[in-house]
Each structure stands twice: as structure tokens, then as C-alpha cells.
Write a protein that holds these residues in place. Structure first.
Motif, short mmCIF file in Angstrom:
data_model
loop_
_atom_site.label_atom_id
_atom_site.label_comp_id
_atom_site.label_asym_id
_atom_site.label_seq_id
_atom_site.Cartn_x
_atom_site.Cartn_y
_atom_site.Cartn_z
N VAL A 1 -150.74 -24.76 -15.72
CA VAL A 1 -151.04 -25.57 -14.52
C VAL A 1 -152.23 -26.48 -14.80
CG1 VAL A 1 -151.72 -25.49 -12.09
CG2 VAL A 1 -150.04 -23.87 -12.94
N ALA A 2 -153.23 -25.98 -15.50
CA ALA A 2 -154.40 -26.80 -15.83
C ALA A 2 -154.01 -27.97 -16.73
CB ALA A 2 -155.47 -25.95 -16.50
N GLU A 3 -153.09 -27.73 -17.66
CA GLU A 3 -152.63 -28.80 -18.54
C GLU A 3 -151.90 -29.89 -17.75
OE1 GLU A 3 -150.04 -29.44 -22.63
OE2 GLU A 3 -150.35 -27.42 -21.86
N ILE B 1 -156.76 -41.68 -13.45
CA ILE B 1 -158.01 -42.34 -13.83
C ILE B 1 -157.73 -43.56 -14.70
CG2 ILE B 1 -160.10 -42.09 -15.23
CD1 ILE B 1 -160.20 -39.15 -14.20
N ASN B 2 -156.87 -43.40 -15.70
CA ASN B 2 -156.58 -44.50 -16.63
C ASN B 2 -155.89 -45.68 -15.95
OD1 ASN B 2 -157.72 -43.04 -18.71
ND2 ASN B 2 -155.77 -42.28 -19.47
N GLU B 3 -154.98 -45.39 -15.02
CA GLU B 3 -154.21 -46.46 -14.40
C GLU B 3 -154.71 -46.80 -12.99
OE1 GLU B 3 -150.02 -45.73 -14.75
OE2 GLU B 3 -150.24 -45.10 -16.84
N LYS B 4 -155.73 -46.08 -12.52
CA LYS B 4 -156.31 -46.30 -11.20
C LYS B 4 -155.24 -46.31 -10.11
CE LYS B 4 -160.29 -48.91 -12.88
NZ LYS B 4 -160.20 -48.62 -14.27
N VAL C 1 -142.22 -36.91 -14.79
CA VAL C 1 -142.22 -37.55 -16.11
C VAL C 1 -143.33 -36.96 -16.98
CG1 VAL C 1 -142.62 -39.74 -17.32
CG2 VAL C 1 -141.14 -39.69 -15.32
N LEU C 2 -144.50 -36.74 -16.40
CA LEU C 2 -145.60 -36.13 -17.15
C LEU C 2 -145.26 -34.71 -17.60
CD1 LEU C 2 -148.68 -37.29 -15.03
CD2 LEU C 2 -148.10 -38.01 -17.35
N VAL C 3 -144.63 -33.94 -16.71
CA VAL C 3 -144.25 -32.56 -17.05
C VAL C 3 -143.19 -32.57 -18.15
CG1 VAL C 3 -143.23 -30.43 -16.17
CG2 VAL C 3 -144.90 -31.66 -14.78
N GLN C 4 -142.27 -33.52 -18.10
CA GLN C 4 -141.26 -33.64 -19.16
C GLN C 4 -141.93 -33.94 -20.50
OE1 GLN C 4 -138.82 -36.66 -17.20
NE2 GLN C 4 -137.07 -35.28 -17.37
N LYS C 5 -142.93 -34.79 -20.48
CA LYS C 5 -143.65 -35.14 -21.70
C LYS C 5 -144.36 -33.90 -22.27
CE LYS C 5 -147.18 -38.27 -23.45
NZ LYS C 5 -148.25 -39.19 -23.10
N ILE C 6 -144.99 -33.14 -21.39
CA ILE C 6 -145.66 -31.92 -21.81
C ILE C 6 -144.64 -30.94 -22.40
CG2 ILE C 6 -146.86 -29.85 -20.96
CD1 ILE C 6 -148.31 -31.78 -18.97
N ALA D 1 -153.16 -33.77 -17.10
CA ALA D 1 -152.35 -34.95 -17.41
C ALA D 1 -152.26 -35.87 -16.20
CB ALA D 1 -150.96 -34.53 -17.87
N ILE D 2 -152.11 -35.27 -15.03
CA ILE D 2 -152.05 -36.06 -13.79
C ILE D 2 -153.36 -36.80 -13.57
CG2 ILE D 2 -151.93 -35.90 -11.27
CD1 ILE D 2 -150.00 -33.49 -11.71
N LYS D 3 -154.48 -36.07 -13.70
CA LYS D 3 -155.80 -36.66 -13.49
C LYS D 3 -156.05 -37.80 -14.48
CE LYS D 3 -159.01 -35.34 -10.91
NZ LYS D 3 -159.07 -35.73 -9.51
N ASN D 4 -155.68 -37.59 -15.74
CA ASN D 4 -155.86 -38.64 -16.75
C ASN D 4 -155.08 -39.89 -16.38
OD1 ASN D 4 -157.59 -37.20 -18.37
ND2 ASN D 4 -155.98 -36.47 -19.75
#
Length: 148
Positions: free
Chosen positions: A24-26, A36-39, A49-54, A30-33
Motif C-alpha cells: 500500500v505504501a508503494e 507532485i510531478n504533474e501537479k 494505470v500506476l498499479v498496473q505499472k507496479i 507512486a500516486i503522490k509522485n
């Protein structure tokens, strides 16, 4: 989805479930990153999509650990993969996916490999609209077979 992740994080801490807490922390990281990166504020679709990447990265690591015969890491990654899968929608079974592919192939005027990209895009959007996850490799193989 974010609320579910936060709740699961709290529950895993209370239960002292370090594997679930790490997964869950991972995902939350990824969500937080991305935010932050894309504001931006990520949507549930972007989280999937992020979970699929993980999940994909974990599968790649699993293959490497299996080749290295590292049984401890293999067991841990398999447990983590099971937990990651709980945050993804179910995948449509192959028979249903094949029926959707055949429906779109039948509607084509020209049944050639040139139509493969459009067919895959149309099938993917319909399957995702129905709330299922699409395995790109499996879909590509089914479309290719139907167009051949």
C-alpha cells in the motif's frame, strides 16, 4: 480508491501486516509522485494505470529472482503480487474477450492487419467501459488471430 488505500494502510499498521503495509505504501508513493510531478489530482483510472505499472515491475523482478534461485525473495514477491492484484479490476475472461473481438472484426469493412490498431483500440475501450482490465498481449493475439 485513495480512501481505500489510506484505510488499508491504517488497517495493515494496526494488524502489523508488514507485507500489505509495504504494498500500500508503494502504491500511495507512486500516486503522490505523479501528483507532485504533474501537479494534478489523480483519478481512479490513473491509479489503476500506476498499479498496473507496479505489478509489471514486480513480475519482472520475480522473473529475475527466479532465475537467480532466490527462494525467499520469490515467496515475498508472490505474496506482494497477490495483494497488488486486489487493487485492480478483474480481467475479462478469454471467451468473453474473444466474443467482443469477433463482434468488432465482423463490423470491419476490410479485414486486414491494417485494421489491427483500430480494432484493438475499439475493443479495449469497450472492455474498459464495462469495468474490466485489458491484457494488451492477450488482446493483441486475439485480434491478430481474428484478422488472419
Amino acid at each position: 480508491m485513495k480512501a481505500r488505500l489510506m484505510n488499508d494502510f491504517k488497517e495493515s499498521m494496526k494488524a502489523k501486516d508488514s507485507t500489505r503495509k509495504a504494498v500500500v505504501a508503494e502504491i500511495r508513493g507512486a500516486i503522490k509522485n505523479k501528483e507532485i510531478n504533474e501537479k494534478i489530482e489523480v483519478s481512479d483510472a490513473q491509479i489503476i494505470v500506476l498499479v498496473q505499472k507496479i505489478q509489471k515491475e514486480m513480475h519482472e523482478s520475480l522473473d529475475a529472482f527466479e532465475k537467480a534461485e532466490n527462494a525467499e525473495q520469490v515467496a515475498e514477491l508472490k505474496a506482494r503480487l497477490v495483494l497488488v492484484a486486489t487493487y485492480l479490476p478483474k480481467e475479462m475472461d478469454e471467451a468473453d474477450l474473444k466474443a467482443v473481438v469477433e463482434k468488432f472484426v465482423e463490423a470491419l469493412e476490410e479485414k486486414s492487419m491494417k485494421s489491427m490498431g483500430r480494432t484493438i483500440a475499439a475493443v479495449k475501450s469497450e472492455v474498459e467501459a464495462a469495468g474490466y482490465l485489458v491484457n494488451g498481449g492477450k488482446l493483441s493475439g486475439l485480434v491478430k488471430a481474428a484478422l488472419a
